[in-house]
Design an enzyme around this catalytic site. Structure first.
Site, PDB file in Angstrom:
ATOM      1  CB  CYS A   1      -0.399   2.479   4.008  1.00 19.97           C
ATOM      2  SG  CYS A   1      -2.035   1.777   3.403  1.00 19.97           S
ATOM      3  CG  ASP A   2       3.162   1.209   4.660  1.00 22.63           C
ATOM      4  OD1 ASP A   2       2.730   1.827   5.622  1.00 22.63           O
ATOM      5  OD2 ASP A   2       2.797   0.354   4.175  1.00 22.63           O
TER       6      ASP A   2
ATOM      7  CB  CYS B   1      -0.760  -0.053   1.221  1.00 23.40           C
ATOM      8  SG  CYS B   1      -1.949   1.419   1.438  1.00 23.40           S
TER       9      CYS B   1
END
Ligand code: NAP
Length: 314
Positions: free
Chosen positions: A136-137, A133
């Site tokens: 997200c990261d 992701c």
């Protein structure tokens, strides 16, 4: 006993539906699978869920949502739904570890699972450099080298997105030709931070205890193996919606995503609703999942009220 509603799945969609329905005195039962909390529990810090200016751990966010649902009376049972019978109401679920359960309405929020490469070094480095992701990261790789694996639209999109943070994004794809649409390819090719390693088959994620070294690949033209150095590895080879247990009783698209009526969470079966990633191939964010969980709860509540009204006036 027949429950008013059963929610299958405990990601942000299912838990938000549980909070709303419990608070509306609908006494939902939530079926929690073997990975409670869903995909967010596999990420580390969540920095883009509104309301947490300093970020929050994915696992903590999910644990908080669960507590919030319990506070209003939602009940939880652990098990994996093996099959469903939506041919007549009350609807029946056959749940491994529990047995048969019946409910007047069902909310499906079983999510989607990111596909992994299945190569050595991958699973043990999830959250330590390996991610599925970018939203997200990606932020954790500011100024670093990143590899994105995949040749579809998602890989192009993630690679372009990751150039905001990374010093270099290397796109690794197993064939010469990309699967992505022309417009997405063009966008990626126009970005000079993206370098290309096509026709390379991923073999192994190389890491030390201190972090990733890179991705070992085989050059399919020469047969030679090489280590492509990187600090982060984003595996972007597609998602699989978790709909197999429905046995074809709910309409899905060709990839298995549940089809909902536009602007609602309604499926083709009255009283059965879907929310979160199991019906969303585009956004796949915690906040959009939570929003659709709220929609499913409100749709479900209206359905149960209309049924109760009909019963009184029958
Ligand atoms: P996808 O189109 O299925 O592409 C998956 C890619 O991963 C393919 O290039 C595939 O290689 C590769 N792959 C699969 N398994 C692999 C393995 N074991 N090892 C190495 N590579 C592997 O998935 P997606 O990119 O997630 O897209 C899914 C759907 O969402 C598509 O319909 C897409 O158009 C849509 N989408 C649209 C947008 C947009 O328009 N903004 C953005 C994202 C996604 P092969 O090509 O060799 O099979």
């Amino acid at each position: 006993m027949t429950y008013k509603t059963i929610i299958i799945g405990t990601g942000p969609a299912g838990l938000t539906a549980a909070i709303y329905l419990a608070r509306a005195n609908m006494e939902p039962l939530v079926i929690e699978g073997w990975q409670p909390g869903g995909q967010l529990t596999t990420t580390t810090e969540v920095e883009n869920f509104p309301g947490f200016p300093d970020g929050i751990l994915g696992s903590e966010l999910m644990s908080n949502m669960r507590k919030q649902a319990q506070r209003f009376g939602a009940k939880f049972k652990t098990g994996s739904v093996k099959s469903v019978d939506f041919s007549k109401r009350p609807y029946t679920l056959d749940v491994e570890g529990i047995g048969e359960l019946q409910a007047d309405s069902i909310i499906i929020s079983t999510g989607a699972s990111a596909k992994y490469l299945g190569i050595p070094g991958e699973q043990e480095n999830i959250g330590r450099g390996v991610s599925t992701c970018a939203t997200c990261d990606g932020f954790f790789f500011r100024g670093k080298k990143i590899i994105v694996v995949g040749g579809g639209d998602s890989a192009m999109e993630e690679a372009v997105f990751l150039t905001r943070f990374a010093s270099e994004v290397r796109l690794v794809h197993r064939r010469d030709e990309l699967r992505a649409s022309k417009i997405m390819q063009d966008r990626a090719r126009a970005n000079d931070k993206i370098v290309w390693s096509l026709n390379r088959t991923p073999l192994e994620v190389a890491a030390t205890g201190m972090g990733l070294q890179g991705l070992k690949v085989r050059n399919n033209e020469t047969g030679e193996e090489e280590l492509l150095e990187s600090d982060g590895l984003f595996v972007t080879i597609g998602h699989t919606p978790n709909t197999g247990f429905l046995g074809g009783q709910i309409d899905t698209d060709e990839q298995g995503y549940i089809i909902v009526k536009p602007g609602t969470s309604e499926t083709n079966i009255p009283g059965v609703y879907a929310c979160g990633d199991v019906q969303d191939r585009n956004y796949r964010q915690a906040i959009t999942a939570a929003g659709s969980g709220c929609m499913a709860a409100l749709d479900c509540e209206r359905f149960l009220e209309s049924q109760a009204h009909e019963a009184v006036h029958a």
